[in-house]
Motif scaffolding. Structure first.
Motif, PDB file in Angstrom:
ATOM      1  N   ALA A 263      15.371 -36.656   2.306  1.00  7.43           N
ATOM      2  CA  ALA A 263      14.323 -37.818   1.922  1.00  7.43           C
ATOM      3  C   ALA A 263      13.190 -37.165   1.414  1.00  7.43           C
ATOM      4  O   ALA A 263      12.516 -37.599   0.396  1.00  7.43           O
ATOM      5  CB  ALA A 263      13.908 -38.475   3.194  1.00  7.43           C
ATOM      6  N   GLU A 276      14.569 -43.219  -0.296  1.00  7.46           N
ATOM      7  CA  GLU A 276      14.781 -44.700   0.720  1.00  7.46           C
ATOM      8  C   GLU A 276      15.766 -44.574   1.549  1.00  7.46           C
ATOM      9  O   GLU A 276      15.826 -45.082   2.684  1.00  7.46           O
ATOM     10  CB  GLU A 276      14.671 -45.975  -0.241  1.00  7.46           C
ATOM     11  CG  GLU A 276      14.386 -46.999   0.617  1.00  7.46           C
ATOM     12  CD  GLU A 276      13.091 -47.313   1.211  1.00  7.46           C
ATOM     13  OE1 GLU A 276      13.146 -48.199   2.137  1.00  7.46           O
ATOM     14  OE2 GLU A 276      12.325 -46.600   0.989  1.00  7.46           O
ATOM     15  N   ALA A 279      15.453 -41.899   4.261  1.00  7.21           N
ATOM     16  CA  ALA A 279      14.531 -42.311   5.181  1.00  7.21           C
ATOM     17  C   ALA A 279      14.856 -43.628   5.886  1.00  7.21           C
ATOM     18  O   ALA A 279      14.618 -43.639   7.287  1.00  7.21           O
ATOM     19  CB  ALA A 279      13.145 -42.759   4.320  1.00  7.21           C
ATOM     20  N   ALA A 280      15.722 -44.335   5.638  1.00  6.31           N
ATOM     21  CA  ALA A 280      16.322 -45.767   6.342  1.00  6.31           C
ATOM     22  C   ALA A 280      17.179 -45.132   7.494  1.00  6.31           C
ATOM     23  O   ALA A 280      17.085 -45.558   8.643  1.00  6.31           O
ATOM     24  CB  ALA A 280      16.877 -46.624   5.636  1.00  6.31           C
ATOM     25  N   SER A 312       9.602 -40.236   8.293  1.00 11.53           N
ATOM     26  CA  SER A 312      10.224 -41.239   7.505  1.00 11.53           C
ATOM     27  C   SER A 312       9.575 -42.075   6.773  1.00 11.53           C
ATOM     28  O   SER A 312       9.640 -42.753   5.719  1.00 11.53           O
ATOM     29  CB  SER A 312      11.404 -41.983   8.517  1.00 11.53           C
ATOM     30  OG  SER A 312      12.065 -43.219   8.090  1.00 11.53           O
ATOM     31  N   ARG A 313       8.457 -42.744   7.574  1.00 10.70           N
ATOM     32  CA  ARG A 313       7.679 -43.451   6.999  1.00 10.70           C
ATOM     33  C   ARG A 313       6.930 -43.001   5.801  1.00 10.70           C
ATOM     34  O   ARG A 313       6.564 -43.844   4.537  1.00 10.70           O
ATOM     35  CB  ARG A 313       6.674 -44.200   8.278  1.00 10.70           C
ATOM     36  CG  ARG A 313       6.968 -45.180   9.069  1.00 10.70           C
ATOM     37  CD  ARG A 313       6.066 -45.039  10.122  1.00 10.70           C
ATOM     38  NE  ARG A 313       4.902 -45.664   9.562  1.00 10.70           N
ATOM     39  CZ  ARG A 313       3.639 -45.674  10.376  1.00 10.70           C
ATOM     40  NH1 ARG A 313       3.881 -45.469  11.763  1.00 10.70           N
ATOM     41  NH2 ARG A 313       2.605 -46.373   9.933  1.00 10.70           N
ATOM     42  N   SER A 316       9.351 -43.178   2.754  1.00  7.45           N
ATOM     43  CA  SER A 316       9.746 -44.317   2.538  1.00  7.45           C
ATOM     44  C   SER A 316       8.287 -44.895   1.658  1.00  7.45           C
ATOM     45  O   SER A 316       8.448 -45.651   0.767  1.00  7.45           O
ATOM     46  CB  SER A 316       9.894 -45.109   3.621  1.00  7.45           C
ATOM     47  OG  SER A 316       9.991 -46.660   3.258  1.00  7.45           O
ATOM     48  N   ASN A 319       8.469 -43.802  -1.909  1.00  8.07           N
ATOM     49  CA  ASN A 319       9.350 -44.740  -2.574  1.00  8.07           C
ATOM     50  C   ASN A 319       8.620 -46.035  -3.016  1.00  8.07           C
ATOM     51  O   ASN A 319       8.707 -46.666  -3.961  1.00  8.07           O
ATOM     52  CB  ASN A 319      10.464 -45.114  -2.090  1.00  8.07           C
ATOM     53  CG  ASN A 319      11.392 -45.888  -2.677  1.00  8.07           C
ATOM     54  OD1 ASN A 319      11.755 -45.500  -3.493  1.00  8.07           O
ATOM     55  ND2 ASN A 319      11.909 -46.862  -1.901  1.00  8.07           N
ATOM     56  N   SER A 320       7.658 -46.607  -1.966  1.00  8.88           N
ATOM     57  CA  SER A 320       7.334 -47.714  -2.401  1.00  8.88           C
ATOM     58  C   SER A 320       6.087 -47.779  -3.255  1.00  8.88           C
ATOM     59  O   SER A 320       5.557 -49.011  -3.612  1.00  8.88           O
ATOM     60  CB  SER A 320       6.841 -48.559  -0.921  1.00  8.88           C
ATOM     61  OG  SER A 320       5.499 -47.838  -0.468  1.00  8.88           O
TER      62      SER A 320
END
Length: 425
Positions: A263, A276, A279-280, A312-313, A316, A319-320
């Motif tokens: 990730a 993503e 990370a998920a 992970s957040r 992610s 990515n967002s």
């Protein structure tokens, strides 16, 4: 392997150490080189399987084994068991000076004499000499105590010279020495060969086998690095397949660490779909992990659940930035407690927030004129990132330069990561 069996193995090796120490066992003769080597191999195989308690003993046995070989007389080296032990010792990383000096004591009429000369070439870096010495040797015809070592060495010698032969030799080494340090090394080399050849299915298969059998090995760090680098270079379909394949192959803390590596590297490289996905998977694994484990490093030995969830957040959230826009991304990133992140990720979080704020700058200036300048390079980045506007809507004019900005920021993140890697070496 149960704790009792491992304990007995270590105790046996320790007893051999005491017997071999001068004056420790009265009139008992010193151990033969092949006996010393067997005890060292026993401990090394336990370590490869995850028995970290054997590490201090391994160092002691390595010193004693080398001394045992150095003190061996010509009469001892005429013993076929010691000749085979010398071959195995040389091919498993033994002291080159010791191997060279002892090889001269091997009787020239012994069938292993030619192979011993090949071993000398191997330990001294003379690959042509070593290949010549091994060329006509079929490991499957050799005695079990040297066959796997010869297969592994023959494979190593042909990695660039004959990759197909190299892979075949690695497979033979695994067949002859399952669960040992030889198999552990052969699997890592197979991964490298199959990645280089472009055979992704074979690479994934070898990765799963390693993850299942040797995830607790002290050499698993090399596996994790190799796997991560390979996955971020794969196409999306194979990358997804690789992550799915290792999912059930190792305990949660180990696979969390692998997902974290993927990730992070994917986020920095701009492979946001993969970032993503990985990370998920971290989030899913964290929900089922045991509580109370610590660790901030990206290591195959696992990490703390809180730390893994925060990381992970973070990935992610990176990515967002392109998927959701700066407002949502910044909200995600601002909710991360950076004091619970390792140092390299604290700096990454800071950089990611800067990128998210940069995305918001054009929004704040909607009442003014749109930024000027061509945006040819942004079209590709827009397509890769999934667009900056809701489906069916054209992006506002003020977003014209956003993707170019993200591309530049992503390059800066890559530079930061390169510096971080240098700092941690």
């Amino acid at each position: 392997m149960g704790v009792g069996v491992i304990g007995r193995a270590a105790a046996a090796a320790l007893a051999l150490c005491c017997m071999a120490r001068p004056g420790a066992a009265g009139d008992l003769p010193p151990l033969e080189p092949y006996q010393l080597l067997r005890s060292l191999q026993l401990v090394q195989d336990r370590i490869a399987g995850g028995d970290q308690a054997g590490l201090p003993l391994q160092g002691r046995l390595m010193v004693m084994t080398d001394a045992g070989f150095r003190e061996a007389s010509a009469a001892r080296m005429a013993d076929r068991r010691n000749i085979k032990a010398l071959i195995a010792y040389g091919l498993s990383g033994g002291n080159p000076e010791t191997v060279v000096s002892l090889a001269s004591l091997v009787p020239r009429d012994d069938p292993l004499s030619g192979l011993s000369l090949g071993v000398v070439g191997y330990v001294t870096g003379r690959e042509e000499t070593a290949r010549s010495g091994f060329a006509k040797v079929d490991p499957l015809t050799l005695d079990a105590d040297i066959a796997a070592y010869v297969a592994l060495a023959k494979g190593n010698l042909n990695v660039d010279h004959d990759p197909e032969l190299a892979v075949a030799m690695m497979r033979i080494a695994r067949l002859l020495a399952p669960g040992t340090l030889v198999e552990e090394a052969a699997l890592r080399r197979m991964m490298a060969l199959e990645m280089k050849s472009g055979d992704m299915k074979a690479f994934i298969r070898a990765s799963v086998q390693y993850a299942r059998r040797f995830h607790a090995s002290p050499y698993a760090e090399q596996f994790a690095e190799m796997f991560t680098n390979a996955v971020v270079e794969m196409d999306a379909a194979h990358a997804s397949l690789a992550l799915e394949a290792v999912d059930g192959a190792m305990p949660v803390p180990y696979r969390d660490a692998i997902y974290l590596r993927v990730a992070r590297k994917a986020a920095i490289r701009g492979t946001l779909g993969l970032a993503e996905l990985a990370a998920a998977k971290i989030g899913a694994a964290v929900r089922h992990a045991d509580a109370g484990k610590d660790g901030d490093e990206v290591s195959p030995r696992g990490g703390g659940n809180d730390t893994a969830a925060l990381r992970s957040r973070l990935y992610s959230g990176i990515n967002s930035i392109t998927d959701e826009g700066g407002v949502e991304a910044l909200a995600k990133l601002d909710g991360i407690d950076d004091t619970k992140l390792p140092r390299e990720d604290r700096r990454l979080l800071k950089a990611a927030k800067a990128v998210a704020r940069a995305v918001l700058e054009p929004i704040a200036s909607t009442s003014g004129p749109a930024p000027a300048g061509p945006n040819e390079a942004a079209d590709g980045a827009m397509a890769e990132g999934g667009g900056m506007a809701p489906a069916g809507e054209a992006p506002p004019a003020e977003f014209n330069d956003t993707d170019a900005l993200l591309s530049e920021a992503r390059s800066r993140l890559q530079e930061i990561d390169a510096l971080l890697e240098k700092e941690t070496r």
